[in-house]
Enzyme design. Structure first.
Site: not given
Ligand SMILES: NC(=O)c1ccc[n+]([C@@H]2O[C@H](COP(=O)([O-])OP(=O)(O)OC[C@H]3O[C@@H](n4cnc5c(N)ncnc54)[C@H](OP(=O)(O)O)[C@@H]3O)[C@@H](O)[C@H]2O)c1
Length: 262
Positions: A147, A157
């Site tokens: 990130s 984080y």
């Molecule tokens: N969105 C942003 O602004 C942003 C920016 C920078 C980086 N990121 C990074 O991008 C990545 C994806 O995030 P996203 O934005 O796509 O979020 P999201 O829409 O909330 O998706 C998160 C995914 O991770 C899974 N997950 C959560 N906890 C888990 C666990 N304990 N074990 C296995 N799977 C788990 C969830 O499925 P279940 O709940 O079914 O487990 C879901 O499929 C993350 O690493 C986040 O830190 C996001």
């Protein structure tokens, strides 16, 4: 890259990784906690994109679940398991904590560390070894989702994402000279379920500050195909990341104090 294993495959960036990889004719192994969501996603990928899709339900905060995913990464052609070797590992699963460290429970903080650091380390170790064992120079790619927060001091984080970025750079140095690559993508604010799930109020964030999941995933997969080590999608967040690295740390800490907790 053949078969790709994507963690956090049921929502946001993980779901988009699956669709873009399926469009490029990769079979998929989907990992997340909720079996129903995984089965629905796998079914749609089979019917719409015509690729093979397996599911491995796993809570990556639990070492025994991480081990089940790692066992899937061990598979090699002709090893008798009948499973296709994984050519691309996408360590994407993660979540925001949405509150200051000292106001959070230690259990939640440890789960975040386990999902965003420990699982990334274990799965990269198993996938990296299996990939290096293929052919004379190995074959495969590891993509870790970090990130832009890695350059800031936004609580644990930021610390986890800084670890992911530094770890990936180290791994890429170790893999130099082989045909296995390691890439870290550093997205800025991206429209997914992330902020709702963390209870972070982003209602005041202007539209221009958001990236789409399509942009982030497109840049990340392009970087993997080119063998690049670090990529920050979109010009806005490339500039923001550069500014955060060049600015005095007191100025970065001052700016972060005005932002919501991730
Ligand atoms: N969105 C942003 O602004 C942003 C920016 C920078 C980086 N990121 C990074 O991008 C990545 C994806 O995030 P996203 O934005 O796509 O979020 P999201 O829409 O909330 O998706 C998160 C995914 O991770 C899974 N997950 C959560 N906890 C888990 C666990 N304990 N074990 C296995 N799977 C788990 C969830 O499925 P279940 O709940 O079914 O487990 C879901 O499929 C993350 O690493 C986040 O830190 C996001």
């Amino acid at each position: 890259m053949g078969t790709a294993l994507v963690t956090g495959a049921t929502s946001g960036l993980g779901e988009e990784f699956c669709w873009q990889l399926a469009a490029a004719r990769h079979d998929l192994v989907l990992v997340a906690r909720h079996r129903d969501a995984l089965d629905r996603m796998a079914e749609r990928l089979r019917w719409v994109a015509g690729v093979r899709a397996e599911v491995v339900p796993a809570d990556l905060a639990r070492p025994e679940d991480v081990e089940r995913v790692a066992v899937r990464l061990d598979a090699q052609r002709g090893d008798g398991t009948g499973l296709a070797p994984v050519g691309l590992l996408v360590n994407n699963a993660g979540f925001g904590l949405g509150r200051p460290f000292l106001e959070d429970s230690l259990g939640r903080e440890q789960a975040a560390l386990d999902v965003m650091v420990r699982a990334v380390m274990v799965l990269s170790h198993r996938a990296g070894r299996a990939m290096l064992a293929r052919g004379s120079r190995g074959h495969g790619a590891i993509l870790n989702v970090a990130s832009v927060a890695a350059d800031t001091g936004m609580g644990t984080y930021s610390a986890h994402k800084a670890w992911v970025r530094a770890f990936t750079e180290g791994l890429s140095v170790e893999l130099a000279g082989s045909d296995v690559t390691a890439t870290a993508v550093c997205p800025g604010l991206t429209r997914t379920g992330f902020h709702d799930a963390a209870g972070v109020d982003v209602s005041g964030t202007p539209g221009w500050a958001w990236c789409s999941a399509e942009q982030v995933v497109g840049s990340a997969l392009d970087a993997v195909r080119r063998g690049r080590v670090l990529v920050t999608p979109t010009p806005l967040y490339k500039a923001a990341g550069r500014a955060a690295r060049l600015a005095p740390r007191w100025a970065v800490r001052g700016a972060v104090r005005r932002l919501p907790h991730m």
